[in-house]
Scaffold this motif. Sequence first.
Motif, short mmCIF file in Angstrom:
data_model
loop_
_atom_site.label_atom_id
_atom_site.label_comp_id
_atom_site.label_asym_id
_atom_site.label_seq_id
_atom_site.Cartn_x
_atom_site.Cartn_y
_atom_site.Cartn_z
N LYS A 86 0.81 -1.22 0.00
CA LYS A 86 0.00 0.00 0.00
C LYS A 86 0.85 1.28 0.00
CE LYS A 86 -4.06 1.79 2.37
NZ LYS A 86 -4.90 1.73 3.56
N ILE A 87 1.82 1.33 0.90
CA ILE A 87 2.63 2.56 0.99
C ILE A 87 3.47 2.75 -0.27
CG2 ILE A 87 4.49 1.40 2.27
CD1 ILE A 87 3.67 4.84 3.32
N LYS A 119 2.53 1.86 -3.29
CA LYS A 119 1.62 2.39 -4.31
C LYS A 119 1.38 3.87 -4.05
CE LYS A 119 -0.85 -1.95 -4.76
NZ LYS A 119 -2.17 -2.60 -4.63
N ALA A 120 1.25 4.22 -2.78
CA ALA A 120 1.06 5.63 -2.44
C ALA A 120 2.26 6.44 -2.89
CB ALA A 120 0.85 5.78 -0.94
N ARG A 153 4.09 5.81 -5.51
CA ARG A 153 3.96 6.04 -6.96
C ARG A 153 2.93 7.12 -7.23
NH1 ARG A 153 2.13 1.11 -9.87
NH2 ARG A 153 1.96 0.02 -7.88
N ALA A 154 1.82 7.06 -6.50
CA ALA A 154 0.76 8.05 -6.70
C ALA A 154 1.30 9.45 -6.39
CB ALA A 154 -0.44 7.73 -5.83
N SER A 197 4.34 10.48 -6.37
CA SER A 197 5.39 10.98 -7.26
C SER A 197 4.80 11.37 -8.60
CB SER A 197 6.55 9.99 -7.39
OG SER A 197 6.13 8.85 -8.06
N ALA A 207 -2.74 12.96 -4.81
CA ALA A 207 -2.50 11.93 -3.80
C ALA A 207 -3.06 12.39 -2.46
CB ALA A 207 -1.00 11.63 -3.69
N ALA A 208 -2.82 13.65 -2.12
CA ALA A 208 -3.36 14.18 -0.86
C ALA A 208 -4.88 14.17 -0.88
CB ALA A 208 -2.83 15.59 -0.62
N MET A 252 -6.70 12.05 -2.17
CA MET A 252 -7.19 10.68 -1.98
C MET A 252 -7.00 10.23 -0.54
SD MET A 252 -8.49 9.86 -4.69
CE MET A 252 -8.82 11.53 -5.24
N GLY A 253 -6.51 11.12 0.32
CA GLY A 253 -6.35 10.75 1.72
C GLY A 253 -4.97 10.22 2.04
N ILE A 254 -4.05 10.33 1.09
CA ILE A 254 -2.68 9.87 1.35
C ILE A 254 -1.95 10.95 2.16
CG2 ILE A 254 -0.47 9.31 0.27
CD1 ILE A 254 -2.14 8.17 -2.10
N ASN A 255 -1.37 10.55 3.26
CA ASN A 255 -0.57 11.48 4.05
C ASN A 255 0.78 11.62 3.34
OD1 ASN A 255 1.06 12.78 5.87
ND2 ASN A 255 0.26 11.69 7.65
N VAL A 279 4.55 9.61 3.34
CA VAL A 279 5.10 8.93 2.17
C VAL A 279 6.51 9.44 1.88
CG1 VAL A 279 4.83 8.59 -0.32
CG2 VAL A 279 2.85 8.44 1.17
N HIS A 288 -5.41 14.96 3.98
CA HIS A 288 -5.72 13.54 4.19
C HIS A 288 -6.67 13.34 5.36
CE1 HIS A 288 -2.68 13.20 7.46
NE2 HIS A 288 -2.07 14.13 6.76
N VAL A 339 -10.18 14.01 4.11
CA VAL A 339 -10.73 12.84 3.42
C VAL A 339 -11.24 11.82 4.43
CG1 VAL A 339 -10.21 10.94 1.84
CG2 VAL A 339 -9.19 13.18 1.45
N TYR A 353 -7.72 4.65 0.10
CA TYR A 353 -6.51 4.68 0.93
C TYR A 353 -6.78 4.85 2.42
CZ TYR A 353 -1.59 5.31 1.94
OH TYR A 353 -0.33 5.14 2.42
N THR A 354 -7.77 5.66 2.76
CA THR A 354 -8.01 5.94 4.18
C THR A 354 -8.80 4.83 4.88
OG1 THR A 354 -9.96 7.17 3.52
CG2 THR A 354 -7.97 8.45 3.99
#
Lengths: 294, 235
Positions: free
Chosen positions: A165-166, A168-169, A171-172, A174, A180-181, A183-186, A190, B72, B75, B103-104
């Motif tokens: 998961k991390i 893939k995050a 890649r997202a 970068s 990416a943010a 989508m809820g990615i911190n 990352v 994040h 979200v 993701y979350t």
Amino acid sequence: MDASMLSQQILNGITLGATYALIALGYTMVYGIIQLINFAHGEIYMVGAFVGVLMVTVFQQGLLFSLAAAMLACMVMGVTIERIAYRPLRRSTRLAPLISAIGVSIFLQTLMTKIKGPQPVAFPQVINDALYKIGPVEISKVQILILIVASLLMATLHFIVKYVKIGKAMRAASEDYDTAALMGINVNRVISFTFAIGSALAAAGGVLVGLYFNSVSPFMGVSAGLKAFCAAVLGGIGSIPGAMLGGIFLGVAETLGIAGGFDMYKDAIAFTLLIIVLLFRPTGLLGRPIQRKV
Amino acid sequence: MLLEVNNLHVSYGAIRALKGVSCQVGEGEIVALIGANGAGKTTTLRTISGLIRPQEGTITYKGKPITKMPPHDIVSLGICQVPEGRRVFTRMTVLENLEMGAYTRKDSANVKTDIQKVFQRFPRLEERKTQLAGTLSGGEQQMLAMGRALMSKPTVLLMDEPSMGLAPMLVQEIFAIIQEINQAGTTILLVEQNAHMALSVANRAYVLETGEVVLSGPANELADNPEVQKAYLGE
Ligand SMILES: Nc1ncnc2c1ncn2[C@@H]1O[C@H](COP(=O)(O)OP(=O)(O)OP(=O)(O)O)[C@@H](O)[C@H]1O
Ligand SMILES: [Mg+2]
């Protein structure tokens, strides 16, 4: 140069190239995500080598434990450097973190010189120098170790980036930091993760090179860092397979160059190659065509 | 109100993009935000999502301020965005894009069934699930961007010009899906230049002009308003 000599040189080149690749990966991953050339990366590699020596000599640990300890120590160091020296400058001009990186690099070199002195330190030969013959080529135990460790680490990295998961995050982020943010990615986490992985790989490179050349010094990160940076650009900065390919390519070219009588120009080979490749492929061997981020 | 935006001021350097924007979104509504190029629609949505910090003003969600929260966390609270220009991750597969949307979430077992639900809603995505998102057509990318946002199970979905650059047939389809999503219980804040379509699906709407709300009210009333008709509906 006859065929057996050639294959021997290629093997040596791949071994050297594998260590370049380990360092180059850190450059390329960090660049991929925050567009920063981490000039302190060579020094992380150097510190990794010293931690390896420390573990083997002072703490009398075995090689694999020492390798793991060096990787762990550098992970912490890489993450800390990003937090202190780069993150506060994230929203400033692109030049600011670059200058900060150069500062960190000088700081670490000087610090290590103060602690250990400027002279190279011998890396204890924890592995005997037995040579094995495979067909026309000879391979030493250290070389086998380097090839196995580097392959394992790169395979692990590939697995993480592709399936975890991390990864893939990573890649997202970068590809598109803001989305990416969204989508809820911190994204900060990352970035820390990226520094951790890149630094661990560099540390492994440092220990392996120390063992291979039987020497570590506070300045070993300068030329190794520069060459690995060349390897990353050669392969296409931002591309993980590119860094692996670039590293191997450079290692083989350098070794063949030396064997071909250009040993005086040993360090110039990397840069000459870089210039030639960039003339024909400005984005590197596996780099994507330049696209503007919107 | 579920989402309340109060007196938002945002500048990009010397450019004042928002000059005191306020709007509310109630639970279960579709609220449209319409306006010409550069009116500040995208800026409003990006500020709600936490990508931009306002100079002044507050945003509250379920009565709690979210103005200073990182994107994040917003979200995680249930506000997800389909950004302008879709912004799918072109170098990742369709499936991976959907996973990023989730993701979350911690309930990985349900994520699998929700991916299936997205595929039911957008069958064309299922046929292309192992394809890189960059190879999809514009319409398919829009569907993917919507599916990806839905994967976070949002309470409020922010959509920035979902009809941009799509053929009229596809615009109809996308708006029908927006209504479906809303009927399934998701509140929607819809930014559009296509005022005609937006007003036809929305409950209420706000008209934004150079960073200020100049008109607001029930969508059908705005659609009948002569000024709106002249400026945005081309009548
Ligand atoms: N990153 C930025 N830097 C500087 N100015 C910006 C930036 N983003 C937006 N602006 C300016 O802020 C104003 C509002 O822009 P915004 O993108 O919010 O408009 P919009 O209503 O979404 O327009 P459109 O319908 O064309 O998407 C515009 O004048 C724009 O030029
Ligand atoms: Mg916009």
